[in-house]
Scaffold this motif. Structure first.
Motif: not given
Ligand code: E4P
Length: 217
Positions: A1-10, A18-26
């Motif tokens: 399962m890919k993990f996207f982060v749901d935020t616009a906070e840089i 940095e943890l290597g768990i972000v596959d994308g952003v929404t």
């Protein structure tokens, strides 16, 4: 399962990345508003930071204007996924923009029939909103299961992006059903690591290590 982060906070995206768990952003207009930043500027920064798809949402409601906005958003970076609402005009824009080779995330999906239409219009991602269905006493997770079955029945390649995730149970349930991607706020992603028995066990181990005088370095 890919993990996207749901935020616009840089900062939050950078920490998880940095943890290597972000596959994308929404992102969506509400998240851009919360960030207090200019949409083009903050989206460019996010797209530079992460390798995977970064969803940026149009604000027009008519197909031609959505297409123009989508084309502009796509110039920000190669990894932009144009986010379009699941309306009739949104589907028209999806067809045009996906035919041009852009990644499309069709958002605000609340029914299996809407998901079927988005797949036929060439969506890269379909975003069923679990939490908002749960909010009105409907079963968000059942929608994920229905879409999974329908897409598998016909071999649609549109990825199911479980969205509007509010709890850690939403994540594990969506994974069990086979959602391709989930997008969750940073605080929910951090909570995935937590378990009271982990805390309790570690506490005991540390007490015993101290009592035994264990020193490693
Ligand atoms: C993601 O693409 C959506 O914009 C987001 O998950 C919506 O979440 P909310 O219902 O908590 O606002």
């Amino acid at each position: 399962m890919k993990f996207f982060v749901d935020t616009a906070e840089i900062d939050a995206i950078a920490e998880l990345n940095e943890l290597g768990i972000v596959d994308g952003v929404t992102t969506n207009p509400s998240l851009i508003k919360k960030s207090g930043r200019d949409i083009l500027e903050v989206t460019r920064e996010i797209a530079d930071l992460v390798d995977g798809p970064v969803s940026a949402e149009v604000v027009a409601t008519e197909a031609d204007a959505m297409i123009a906005e989508g084309r502009k958003l796509a110039t920000i970076a190669e990894n932009i996924a144009i986010k379009l609402p699941l309306t009739w005009d949104g589907l028209k824009a999806c067809k045009t923009l996906s035919s041009e080779g852009h990644m499309i995330n069709v958002t605000l999906c609340f029914s299996a029939n809407q998901a079927l239409l988005a797949a036929k219009a060439g969506a890269t991602f379909i975003s069923p909103f679990i939490g908002r269905l749960d909010d009105i006493n409907l079963d968000g997770m059942q929608l994920i299961a229905d879409i999974r079955q329908i897409y598998d029945n016909y071999g649609f390649e549109t990825e199911i992006l479980a969205a509007s995730i509010r709890t850690v149970n939403h994540v594990s349930e969506a994974a069990r059903i086979g959602a391709d991607v989930m997008t969750a706020p940073p605080e929910v992603i951090r909570k995935l690591a937590q378990h009271p028995l982990t805390d309790k066990g570690l506490d005991q181990f540390l007490k015993d290590a101290e009592a035994a005088g264990i020193r490693i370095v």
